[in-house]
Enzyme design. Structure first.
Site, PDB file in Angstrom:
ATOM      1  N   LYS A 213       0.630  -1.217  -0.098  1.00  8.99           N
ATOM      2  CA  LYS A 213       0.058  -0.128  -0.004  1.00  8.99           C
ATOM      3  C   LYS A 213       0.962   1.183  -0.009  1.00  8.99           C
ATOM      4  O   LYS A 213       0.367   2.458  -0.624  1.00  8.99           O
ATOM      5  CB  LYS A 213      -1.106   0.051   1.128  1.00  8.99           C
TER       6      LYS A 213
ATOM      7  N   ASP B  51      -6.485   7.098  13.751  1.00  7.84           N
ATOM      8  CA  ASP B  51      -6.393   5.631  12.926  1.00  7.84           C
ATOM      9  C   ASP B  51      -4.840   5.769  12.797  1.00  7.84           C
ATOM     10  O   ASP B  51      -4.188   6.292  11.936  1.00  7.84           O
ATOM     11  CB  ASP B  51      -7.164   6.034  11.647  1.00  7.84           C
TER      12      ASP B  51
END
Ligand code: AMP
Length: 595
Positions: free
Chosen positions: A70, A192
């Site tokens: 990613k 997050d």
């Protein structure tokens, strides 16, 4: 079948879910696992292994085992940070070219690797549901730029999905937490911290409507950095081996120790049978881990502050702080979050699953399985075009709610100009050159005196955060639409730098803008005076002419000083001196006009 699956395509792990009788459920694979490690291993005949079996190969065949893909999505060779290049597989980096991965003599794009992970999730879902699935919602970090979002969408398509929506991860998480609070009105922060990315978002929930008030973050900050710090620490403590296989085993041990230290105060790390028959053993305490991790986790503080400032909120205005991402299991992270926001975070959701649950709910909203929720997102940075004098002209300000459409009219700077170059920029600085160029194209129009041609420029950001730019010659209707797909692949370190630079340089930038605008005004007036003299110079009396020429000389002299205040005063004086001249011109124009 109008069923849509929700997918969290994570740096470390990925998950897939589907709405079942009004509830989001996450789908397990044939081994009962809902978390699929985002890892792909290419075996000797080139066959890819995905997920858990690939993770097992990471220590044995590190060069053929791809993880953290990613981080490379949508990047070009030159975008790569050195610390990111430190992976056990081979990266192909060419300046100006998309980054690729070499394994088993073949070259793979990050999209292709991600598509293999998505393909495995798809197969698991189909096996569990007993029918094919083809439509998906996929999440990305809020800070992903256009190129990274497009790459994610392509990965989904390569895996055989129609990608219905790309959703920001914190927004998805808020959905997971928020669905049961539909009646109320609240403001929440979503913190997050995952394996590779950090996102902080401030959202407002208002009677079933989610609105993102601000987002901030860094797509290259996360648990992987802490793993690297533990590894460096263990090497300094005498880890004796440096073969790739041994380093991969060291990483595994570091991650394992980090996880155990979330519940224990001290752990023993044992790595036997290293090259040359050596064994390694070391103690790691939670205190030591916290000393190593603190500088990394501390970096989240500035992002949180900025996000609050952008949302124009104080920590005490928040009703809830929610935690997402595996790293938020670490006690130090929870302590720091509590310190930053002045309240204990809400940990009621599983931090590994909240994003996937939210993606599934969003999929449900799109397919009609969930009603009464509307989702609004925001742009992380301002978008605009370069105008006269190299100024940034913002068309869509940062933190605007998307989808959004906005436009402005521009005119030409030169007589008989035949075309205009539209330079699309992203950033917070006043001068175009300090912002990032996203793309450039030409629009042609019929030649006209300067200032007469009119070009309308319209920006539209669609629900996936992809920018479409339209430029139209308002006279002929000729237009051009450009989709800004290959946005310069800016790292989020750079996004962060952009925002802090814009604050740092706010004063200088502003005075540069004032100077440029004053200078443009001066040039415009000087050329108007020249034109007027050419037209009616001989009808003006000598004293007036002298006064005007004197004022014009003052303007010319001030132009050489770079002193905006002085130039402004000279402009005002020239404006004053030409009052009569302007009136004469207007009168003349009216006399020669029709009727
Ligand atoms: P995510 O990207 O959200 O899947 O988060 C994965 C990151 O969380 C990795 O860096 C993991 O090592 C880390 N992580 C997972 N579980 C724990 C735990 N119990 N304690 C500390 N870190 C964890």
């Amino acid at each position: 079948m109008n069923e849509i699956v929700g997918i969290d395509l994570g740096t470390t792990n990925s998950l897939i879910g589907v709405m079942d009788a009004g509830f989001p459920i996450l789908i397990a694979d044939k081994n009962g696992e809902r978390l699929t490690p985002s890892v792909v291993h290419f075996s000797s005949d080139g066959t890819p292994l995905v997920g858990q079996p690939a993770t097992r190969m990471r220590a044995l065949k590190p060069a053929q085992t791809i993880y953290s893909i990613k981080r490379f999505m949508g990047l070009r060779g030159e975008d790569l940070r050195e610390s990111d290049a430190d992976v056990s597989y081979q990266l192909e980096r060419k300046s100006g070219k998309a980054l690729r991965i070499a394994a088993r003599g073949k070259s793979h794009s990050p999209e292709e690797i991600s598509a293999l992970i998505l393909g495995k999730l798809k197969a698991d879902a189909e096996a569990a549901l007993g029918h094919p699935v083809s439509r998906a919602v996929i999440t990305v970090p809020a800070y992903f730029n256009d190129a990274q979002r497009s790459a994610t969408k392509r990965a989904g398509e390569l895996a055989g999905f129609t990608v219905e929506r790309i959703v920001n991860e914190p927004t998805a998480a808020a959905l997971a937490y928020g669905l049961d609070k539909l009646e109320g009105h609240s403001k929440i922060a979503v913190f997050d911290l995952g394996g590779g990315t950090f996102d902080i978002s401030i959202l407002e929930l208002n009677h079933g409507v989610f609105e993102v008030l601000s987002t901030n973050g860094n797509t290259r900050l996360g648990g992987d950095d802490i793993d690297n710090a533990i590894m460096a620490h263990l090497r300094a403590k005498g880890f004796p081996a440096d073969k790739p296989e041994s380093i991969a085993r060291l990483r595994e041990a570091a991650v394992d120790a980090k996880h155990r230290l979330s519940v224990e105060m001290s752990v023993t790390i044992e790595i036997p049978f290293l090259e040359g028959g050596q064994n390694f053993s070391a103690e790691l305490t939670r205190t030591e881990l916290e000393r190593l991790s603190r500088p990394i986790i501390e970096q989240t503080r500035a992002h949180c502050r900025r996000s609050l400032a952008d949302a124009k909120l104080e920590p005490s205005d928040l009703d809830e702080v929610i935690l997402v991402g595996g790293m938020t299991r670490m006690p130090l992270v929870r302590t720091l979050v509590a310190e930053i926001f002045g309240r204990e975070p809400n940990t009621s959701q599983n931090p590994d699953e909240a994003v996937a649950i939210g993606a599934t709910i969003q999929a449900g909203i799109l397919s009609g399985a969930v009603r009464d929720v509307v989702l609004l997102d925001v742009t992380p940075l301002s978008l605009g075009i370069e105008t006269f004098g190299g100024l940034m002209n913002v068309i869509i300000p940062r933190n605007s709610t998307i989808p959004i459409k906005a436009g402005e009219m521009f005119t030409t700077a030169v007589n008989q100009q035949r075309s205009m170059s539209i330079k699309v920029l992203q950033g917070e600085r006043e001068m175009a050159r300090d912002n990032w160029p996203l793309g450039q194209f030409e629009i042609e129009f019929e030649p006209a005196p300067k200032g007469v041609a009119r070009v309308g420029v319209q920006f539209e950001i669609d629900a996936n955060g992809i920018l479409h730019v339209l430029a139209r010659d308002t006279k002929t209707g000729a237009e051009k639409v450009v989709e800004i797909n290959s946005a310069v692949d800016v790292s989020d370190e750079a996004v962060e730098a952009m925002i802090s630079e814009s604050l740092e340089h706010a004063f200088d930038d502003m005075s540069e803008r004032v100077w440029t605008e004053t200078k443009l005004k001066a040039e415009e007036m000087l050329s108007a005076v020249d034109a007027a003299f050419a037209q009616i110079g001989d009808t003006i009396d000598a004293a007036e002419k002298e006064r005007i020429l004197g004022a014009a000389t003052q303007v010319r002299d001030s132009l050489a000083t770079h002193d905006a205040r002085k130039l402004q005063a000279a402009n005002n004086a020239l404006d004053e001196a030409t009052q009569n001249l302007a009136a004469v011109l207007v009168q003349k124009a009216m006399q020669s006009g029709p009727g």
